[in-house]
Design a protein around this motif. Structure first.
Motif, PDB file in Angstrom:
ATOM      1  N   LEU A   6       0.840  -1.206   0.000  1.00 47.22           N
ATOM      2  CA  LEU A   6       0.000   0.000   0.000  1.00 47.22           C
ATOM      3  C   LEU A   6       0.877   1.259   0.000  1.00 47.22           C
ATOM      4  O   LEU A   6       0.624   2.205  -0.754  1.00 47.22           O
ATOM      5  N   ILE A   7       1.900   1.241   0.846  1.00 46.72           N
ATOM      6  CA  ILE A   7       2.781   2.419   0.928  1.00 46.72           C
ATOM      7  C   ILE A   7       3.469   2.659  -0.412  1.00 46.72           C
ATOM      8  O   ILE A   7       3.586   3.798  -0.870  1.00 46.72           O
ATOM      9  N   LYS A  11       3.108   5.982  -2.599  1.00 46.31           N
ATOM     10  CA  LYS A  11       4.305   6.728  -3.037  1.00 46.31           C
ATOM     11  C   LYS A  11       4.245   7.002  -4.534  1.00 46.31           C
ATOM     12  O   LYS A  11       4.560   8.093  -5.001  1.00 46.31           O
TER      13      LYS A  11
ATOM     14  N   ALA B  18       7.121  15.671   1.508  1.00 46.34           N
ATOM     15  CA  ALA B  18       6.174  14.903   0.686  1.00 46.34           C
ATOM     16  C   ALA B  18       5.240  15.852  -0.066  1.00 46.34           C
ATOM     17  O   ALA B  18       4.886  15.599  -1.223  1.00 46.34           O
ATOM     18  N   GLU B  23       9.279  11.539  -2.843  1.00 43.74           N
ATOM     19  CA  GLU B  23       8.769  10.171  -2.599  1.00 43.74           C
ATOM     20  C   GLU B  23       9.512   9.467  -1.476  1.00 43.74           C
ATOM     21  O   GLU B  23       8.932   8.679  -0.722  1.00 43.74           O
ATOM     22  N   TYR B  26       8.290  10.596   1.796  1.00 42.64           N
ATOM     23  CA  TYR B  26       6.913  10.120   1.960  1.00 42.64           C
ATOM     24  C   TYR B  26       6.901   8.649   2.363  1.00 42.64           C
ATOM     25  O   TYR B  26       6.173   8.239   3.266  1.00 42.64           O
ATOM     26  N   GLY B  27       7.714   7.867   1.679  1.00 39.45           N
ATOM     27  CA  GLY B  27       7.801   6.450   2.009  1.00 39.45           C
ATOM     28  C   GLY B  27       8.286   6.250   3.439  1.00 39.45           C
ATOM     29  O   GLY B  27       7.771   5.401   4.173  1.00 39.45           O
ATOM     30  N   LEU B  30       5.329   7.200   5.868  1.00 38.14           N
ATOM     31  CA  LEU B  30       4.256   6.198   5.936  1.00 38.14           C
ATOM     32  C   LEU B  30       4.757   4.898   6.558  1.00 38.14           C
ATOM     33  O   LEU B  30       4.045   4.255   7.328  1.00 38.14           O
ATOM     34  N   GLY B  31       6.003   4.543   6.228  1.00 35.33           N
ATOM     35  CA  GLY B  31       6.577   3.323   6.799  1.00 35.33           C
ATOM     36  C   GLY B  31       6.698   3.421   8.312  1.00 35.33           C
ATOM     37  O   GLY B  31       6.493   2.437   9.027  1.00 35.33           O
ATOM     38  N   ALA B  34       2.852   3.519   9.959  1.00 36.33           N
ATOM     39  CA  ALA B  34       1.989   2.323   9.967  1.00 36.33           C
ATOM     40  C   ALA B  34       2.016   1.606  11.324  1.00 36.33           C
ATOM     41  O   ALA B  34       0.938   1.376  11.922  1.00 36.33           O
ATOM     42  N   ARG B  38      -0.983   1.394  14.189  1.00 38.46           N
ATOM     43  CA  ARG B  38      -1.471   0.088  14.651  1.00 38.46           C
ATOM     44  C   ARG B  38      -1.430   0.016  16.181  1.00 38.46           C
ATOM     45  O   ARG B  38      -2.408  -0.395  16.819  1.00 38.46           O
ATOM     46  N   VAL B  55      -5.726   0.713   9.876  1.00 35.29           N
ATOM     47  CA  VAL B  55      -4.380   1.226   9.584  1.00 35.29           C
ATOM     48  C   VAL B  55      -4.294   1.610   8.113  1.00 35.29           C
ATOM     49  O   VAL B  55      -3.854   2.713   7.762  1.00 35.29           O
ATOM     50  N   GLN B  56      -4.752   0.710   7.247  1.00 37.03           N
ATOM     51  CA  GLN B  56      -4.639   0.993   5.807  1.00 37.03           C
ATOM     52  C   GLN B  56      -5.546   2.140   5.396  1.00 37.03           C
ATOM     53  O   GLN B  56      -5.169   2.992   4.592  1.00 37.03           O
ATOM     54  N   LEU B  59      -3.819   5.306   6.391  1.00 40.04           N
ATOM     55  CA  LEU B  59      -2.733   5.675   5.479  1.00 40.04           C
ATOM     56  C   LEU B  59      -3.306   6.308   4.200  1.00 40.04           C
ATOM     57  O   LEU B  59      -2.772   7.307   3.702  1.00 40.04           O
ATOM     58  N   ILE B  60      -4.401   5.736   3.709  1.00 40.23           N
ATOM     59  CA  ILE B  60      -5.025   6.300   2.500  1.00 40.23           C
ATOM     60  C   ILE B  60      -5.570   7.705   2.797  1.00 40.23           C
ATOM     61  O   ILE B  60      -5.425   8.627   1.992  1.00 40.23           O
ATOM     62  N   HIS B  63      -2.904  10.156   2.864  1.00 36.78           N
ATOM     63  CA  HIS B  63      -2.521  10.438   1.473  1.00 36.78           C
ATOM     64  C   HIS B  63      -3.499  11.432   0.826  1.00 36.78           C
ATOM     65  O   HIS B  63      -3.078  12.395   0.185  1.00 36.78           O
TER      66      HIS B  63
END
Lengths: 214, 177
Positions: A6-7, A11, B18, B23, B26-27, B30-31, B34, B38, B55-56, B59-60, B63
């Protein structure tokens, strides 16, 4: 899809976003342009009620009523802009705005008991109700667009706050530009506030929200 | 600098980068977020299969709303408002009746009187509201089945679920992040 996938997808979907003006500045610009619109177009459609300046100077309750209305616009509009950004919503401010609005409407509901101004037909505008709708609509739509460009977590709540503030502007203008009689004010100036706010809020609630495609 | 402040300034910096289209930042953001999300949700709602969805979805939502963050302000209130909102949304959308009545009757039903391990927010609700919410939203029983187990009408279960979600949102919003 697990978290890592998902990440990665998010990205890949990343695009630069344009810097946004501060909420305060956007709110101030909205308020100025809306006041200019309502007063400019309102005055082009008809004059102010004769003697309105004397009424404000000589009748403290009328001045208080106008200040409560203006305070309701300011606080509700501020709440509406804050509600458009996650983590900025202020319940206290919303309650203050609601309180001011209820107090303002209270003057008309209790018009027989609390006499703010002697009721009269002086200054009556032929199409004040229609004007109230037409003058309130552009500021309300503009505010919804500005909210939509942020990220309101509760779009309907944010819309209700904002459209109420926007529709209150012509209602306030009519306090100065149309006849003063409490039942007329309720049916011709205040009712359009409720109708505009509820209809636009319902439209926002039904409007499908754009979701990120991942 | 404390972990709290270090996280704050790191996340804020990554999010600002971001917004400019970086990117890598941003990665990294988000990493790192997460597992934080949780843990945050598990502490409040208890361990559940729903947590992964929450969690997902969070994240969305981050975004979708990343443009609304103002880098001159703290990142946590912005971030956790989104997470709370999205988690409640997932709970509300969670369909009831995933378990068929016969299957449910045969299934080993967890003890409703047992403490909800770690689910601080749910534990704070009244027993009536919590039981209705846990049965329908977390354990997947239908409204009818939940009503039978609780010995109340189906409409009362629906009312309790609705009230429970509302209280959950209010409590969560008022709690300091």
């Amino acid at each position: 899809m697990n978290d890592a996938e998902l990440i990665d997808a998010l990205k890949r979907d990343l695009k630069p976003s344009r810097p946004r003006l501060s909420l305060l500045l956007v709110g101030a610009l909205w308020l100025c342009s809306s006041v200019l619109w309502v007063s400019g177009v309102g005055l082009s459609l008809g004059p102010m009620r004769p003697g309105v300046a004397e009424s404000l100077a000589q009748h403290p309750l009328f001045l208080l009523e106008m200040l409560l209305g203006a305070g309701a616009v300011l606080t509700l509009a501020a709440s509406a802009f804050r509600a458009a950004v996650p983590g900025r919503r202020g319940r206290g401010l919303e309650l203050v705005g609601l309180g001011l609005l209820v107090s303002w409407v209270g003057f008309f509901l209790l018009g027989d008991v609390v006499v703010v101004l002697e009721p009269s037909m002086l200054g009556k505008r032929e199409h004040c109700e229609l004007e109230a709708y037409l003058l309130g609509l552009p500021p309300a739509l503009l505010l919804l667009v500005l909210q939509h460009r942020r990220y309101p977590l509760e779009p309907a709540r944010a819309a209700l706050l904002g459209t109420t503030a926007a529709a209150l502007l012509p209602a306030l203008f009519m306090q100065l530009g149309c006849m003063y009689e409490p039942s007329h004010i309720l049916t011709h100036h205040v009712a359009p506030v409720a109708v505009t706010a509820l209809v636009l809020t319902a439209a926002v609630k039904l409007w499908p929200r754009r979701r990120a495609r991942v | 600098m404390s972990d709290f402040n270090a996280d704050e300034s790191r996340w804020s910096g990554w999010l600002a980068r971001a917004q400019a289209g970086d990117e890598e930042a941003y990665g990294a953001l988000l990493g790192e977020l997460a597992p934080v999300i949780r843990a945050y949700l598990t502490r409040r709602l208890g361990a559940s299969e729903l947590i992964d969805d929450c969690v997902q979805e969070s994240l969305i939502a981050i975004h979708e709303g990343r443009h609304s963050y103002d880098p001159s302000r703290p990142v946590r209130p912005w971030l956790f408002a989104i997470i709370r909102h999205r988690a409640i949304d997932v709970l509300r959308r969670q369909p009831t009746g995933q378990i068929e009545a016969e299957e449910a009757a045969a299934a080993e039903t967890p003890d409703l009187n047992a403490p909800l391990d770690g689910a601080r927010l749910l534990s704070g609700l009244s027993r009536e509201l919590r039981d209705a919410l846990v049965l329908t939203k977390l354990w997947g029983f239908s409204v009818k089945e939940s009503a039978n187990r609780l010995g109340v009408s189906e409409s009362l279960v629906k009312v309790r679920v609705h009230r429970g979600l509302r209280k959950l949102r209010t409590r969560w919003e008022s709690e300091a992040t």
